[in-house]
Design an enzyme around this catalytic site. Structure first.
Site, PDB file in Angstrom:
ATOM      1  N   LYS A  34       0.843  -1.194   0.000  1.00  0.00           N
ATOM      2  CA  LYS A  34       0.000   0.000   0.000  1.00  0.00           C
ATOM      3  C   LYS A  34       0.884   1.252   0.000  1.00  0.00           C
ATOM      4  CE  LYS A  34      -0.416   0.161   5.048  1.00  0.00           C
ATOM      5  NZ  LYS A  34      -1.335   0.226   6.199  1.00  0.00           N
ATOM      6  N   TYR A 256      13.272  31.801   7.715  1.00  0.00           N
ATOM      7  CA  TYR A 256      12.046  32.469   8.124  1.00  0.00           C
ATOM      8  C   TYR A 256      12.005  32.675   9.635  1.00  0.00           C
ATOM      9  CZ  TYR A 256       9.778  31.955   3.561  1.00  0.00           C
ATOM     10  OH  TYR A 256       9.451  32.051   2.240  1.00  0.00           O
TER      11      TYR A 256
END
Length: 371
Positions: A34, A256
């Site tokens: 998966k 930032y």
């Protein structure tokens, strides 16, 4: 020189892990591929696992099953997480087995043309997927009637443990007991499921009582052991080039929010990977990478497309490769360490890597060379 970020998947590691896990259980091994094989490539992982001890494949949605069949894989495939209005007719036509967690799902499967092989799914204590215990006896009775009518063939009973990463947790005993009860109820209803599967990677490695006729292995194939009891081989390495280097003074603000200030004169390197590529932003100012054989810290906030590394005086030059994570054999950080820096699990790191990162697969040599 490295052209850009690159993710390398070592299928030899997948082969070794599959063989190890197959040897640890007395039943069959289902390779769960998966989420694109836990980010490692579903088809590559499936083919490798089937060649080294797995006998079956598992996915969540039917959409994940179709590419396996389209690629020519003929091993049994089970899909266990689908809405009631899923295309169960296509599942039968493509010879894909489906899990049935409710009477509504069973009704939808019965209404589809053809005879579908199903695994009845019981909730073994997670209050998540699977039929709750109060609904289980009736689900088994209705499934038996549908089987007698030729609409389905009940080939399996399945469940899932919620605490298998901690073998001592009491909820594992609850899960084992509930699953044993569910199997007995199914047999009492006249069903004879050939496959009975409860264990995933952690339980397969730590608790033989959970093995039954089959174990479902996903994370373990690619080197992740949630129980931290077994040394598996990580299969993924992430690298990227230094695209820019600058010398800065002490006290220079980085990134930032100016979340980091350099402690002294140093060199900063820019790496073109960020949270859009799957690196967790929460690992900012905690993570490390490997540069010229030395670990160097990630400083400032990880941005969408880039991160900054304090290179110190290591002498690296623009264009040189940085190893973000790998198996750890050369001193580089591992996926497990990145998960620790981010306060998450390894599964989230390997499945979250974005499509902008180029993929490269390292093939498996002849089986005898793996001994």
């Amino acid at each position: 020189m490295v052209a850009g970020p690159q993710l390398s998947v070592d299928l030899t590691a997948v082969a070794r892990n599959t063989a190890l896990l197959a040897a640890r259980t007395h039943g069959e091994l289902m390779a769960v591929v998966k989420a694109d094989g836990f980010g490692h490539g579903a088809l590559d992982v499936a083919r490798t696992a089937l060649a080294h001890g797995a006998t079956r494949l598992g996915v969540t949605s039917l959409a994940e099953a179709w590419p396996l069949r389209e690629a020519g894989l003929v091993a049994p495939v089970l899909s266990w997480l689908n809405p009631v209005d899923a295309d169960f007719a296509a599942a039968t036509a493509q010879d894909v087995e489906v899990a049935v967690p409710s009477a509504a799902h069973l009704g939808a499967v019965v209404a589809a043309p053809g005879r579908t092989r199903i695994h009845l799914h019981v909730d073994a204590g997670m209050a998540r997927d699977g039929a709750e215990p109060a609904a289980w006896p009736e689900l088994c009775r209705v499934a038996r009637r549908a089987e007698l009518c030729g609409a389905v063939e009940v080939v399996g009973v399945m469940g899932h443990l919620g605490c298998a990463d901690d073998p001592a947790d009491a909820c594992n005993s609850l899960g084992r007991n509930r699953f044993a009860w569910a199997v007995e109820v199914a047999r009492g209803a006249g069903l004879r499921p050939r496959q009975r599967h409860l264990a995933a990677t952690a339980a397969t490695l730590t608790d033989p009582r959970t093995h039954h006729t089959m174990s479902r292995i996903g994370a373990g194939l690619v080197g992740i052991d949630p129980s931290r009891t077994t040394s598996l081989a990580p299969a993924m390495t992430l690298t990227a080039p230094l695209v820019q280097i600058r010398r800065v003074r002490g006290g220079t603000s980085v990134g930032y929010g100016h979340a980091h200030r350099t402690g002294g004169s140093t060199y900063l390197g820019l790496v073109p990977l960020g949270y859009a590529d799957g690196l967790p932003r929460v690992a900012s100012d905690r993570a490390e990478v490997l540069v010229r054989g030395t670990r160097r810290p990630v400083v400032g906030r990880i941005s969408m497309d880039q991160l900054v590394v304090d290179l110190g005086s290591c002498g690296a030059e623009a264009g040189e490769p940085v190893t973000v994570f790998g198996p750890g054999t050369a001193g580089e950080p591992t996926v497990a360490e990145w998960a620790g820096w981010a306060g998450t699990i390894e599964h989230e790191i390997v499945t979250g890597l974005g499509a902008r990162v180029a993929r490269r697969t390292v093939a498996v040599p002849h089986l005898r060379s793996l001994a």
